[in-house]
Scaffold this motif. Sequence first.
Motif, PDB file in Angstrom:
ATOM      1  N   UNK A 216     104.216 108.776 116.373  1.00  0.00           N
ATOM      2  CA  UNK A 216     102.877 108.279 116.720  1.00  0.00           C
ATOM      3  C   UNK A 216     101.830 108.855 115.775  1.00  0.00           C
ATOM      4  N   UNK A 217     101.903 110.163 115.543  1.00  0.00           N
ATOM      5  CA  UNK A 217     100.952 110.824 114.641  1.00  0.00           C
ATOM      6  C   UNK A 217     101.106 110.312 113.208  1.00  0.00           C
ATOM      7  N   UNK A 218     102.329 110.126 112.788  1.00  0.00           N
ATOM      8  CA  UNK A 218     102.661 109.620 111.452  1.00  0.00           C
ATOM      9  C   UNK A 218     101.987 108.268 111.216  1.00  0.00           C
ATOM     10  N   UNK A 219     102.109 107.361 112.157  1.00  0.00           N
ATOM     11  CA  UNK A 219     101.520 106.030 112.012  1.00  0.00           C
ATOM     12  C   UNK A 219      99.997 106.094 112.063  1.00  0.00           C
ATOM     13  N   UNK A 220      99.464 106.925 112.945  1.00  0.00           N
ATOM     14  CA  UNK A 220      98.002 107.059 113.037  1.00  0.00           C
ATOM     15  C   UNK A 220      97.409 107.587 111.740  1.00  0.00           C
ATOM     16  N   UNK A 221      98.058 108.567 111.139  1.00  0.00           N
ATOM     17  CA  UNK A 221      97.570 109.099 109.863  1.00  0.00           C
ATOM     18  C   UNK A 221      97.595 108.032 108.777  1.00  0.00           C
ATOM     19  N   UNK A 222      98.656 107.233 108.763  1.00  0.00           N
ATOM     20  CA  UNK A 222      98.791 106.194 107.738  1.00  0.00           C
ATOM     21  C   UNK A 222      97.752 105.099 107.884  1.00  0.00           C
ATOM     22  N   UNK A 223      97.253 104.903 109.093  1.00  0.00           N
ATOM     23  CA  UNK A 223      96.308 103.818 109.358  1.00  0.00           C
ATOM     24  C   UNK A 223      94.849 104.224 109.130  1.00  0.00           C
ATOM     25  N   UNK A 224      94.623 105.466 108.789  1.00  0.00           N
ATOM     26  CA  UNK A 224      93.259 105.889 108.516  1.00  0.00           C
ATOM     27  C   UNK A 224      92.794 105.341 107.171  1.00  0.00           C
ATOM     28  N   UNK A 225      91.575 104.821 107.127  1.00  0.00           N
ATOM     29  CA  UNK A 225      90.961 104.420 105.853  1.00  0.00           C
ATOM     30  C   UNK A 225      91.777 103.347 105.136  1.00  0.00           C
ATOM     31  N   UNK A 226      91.863 102.157 105.720  1.00  0.00           N
ATOM     32  CA  UNK A 226      92.616 101.044 105.139  1.00  0.00           C
ATOM     33  C   UNK A 226      91.673 100.102 104.381  1.00  0.00           C
ATOM     34  N   UNK A 227      91.975  99.852 103.112  1.00  0.00           N
ATOM     35  CA  UNK A 227      91.158  98.936 102.308  1.00  0.00           C
ATOM     36  C   UNK A 227      91.885  97.636 102.018  1.00  0.00           C
ATOM     37  N   UNK A 228      93.197  97.705 101.809  1.00  0.00           N
ATOM     38  CA  UNK A 228      94.001  96.528 101.508  1.00  0.00           C
ATOM     39  C   UNK A 228      94.893  96.204 102.705  1.00  0.00           C
TER      40      UNK A 228
END
Length: 286
Positions: A216-228
Amino acid sequence: MIFQILTDSTADLATQWLTEHQVDVLGLTVQLDGVHYETVGPDQLTSPVLLEKMAAGSQPTTSQINVGQFEAYFTEKAQSGIAVLYVAFSSALSGTYQSAVMARDMVLDDYPGATITIVDTLAASAGEGYLVMEAARLRDAGLSLEETCDKIADLASRLKTHFLVDDLNHLMRGGRISKASAFIGGLVNIKPIISIQRDGKLESVAKVRGRKKAMTEFIQLALQDIAEPVAIVAYADDIETAESIKERLLTEPSIEEVHLFPLGPIIAAHVGPGTQAIFTIGKQMR
């Protein structure tokens, strides 16, 4: 073709894609149980074979592409009058980039009119692969080498990489993280999340107890600050988990496409079985 694109086997791109898009590749090598393996060509070591041996206790090591290999490649292109763009593995994780720089300087001494451009992606695996794919797309759209380099450099500066690994000892053995970090990650049921920082080095950004919470934490970190709206999920030996991560990412309004990539043998040798990775492009520099 305006210029030739070169990459290395750490980009984890499929041979078919490389052929179809006229992208050349040089391979790092793996030493496993006393045997030397190539990662490019018909007899290349595959990740499933490597990971099976690692799960059984084997401890592979990897070797960079040497100066001579780059010199031979660059010389051939210089003699043919073909400009080269090498989209390279992170200089913070391998001496491969520096080998390429040394070879380029040697070749330019003999062929001062040659064009050999090297981009240090400060990236690895499918993150590096994504930049290679974008370089090919831009080249084929008619952009010049300089324009392509500028766009790739911008994307590279905003590329976000997160790895969820089961065992940090693999990274410690390869000198990618410290013994202290590996010890903390080895504590009972602690699942570390690793990120590639702005300088290209690996850093533990979270240590979560339990695989479910860590995911859950892994996915949340990856979803921070999405431009593309595009994300890439790379996996070592667990495509089912990769598929579930893909499904979760696609529930987010900011993500429209998710591509799955198996980790190649060079990266797999350092992160080990059970690893998952997510690559995204952010708005801000990493």
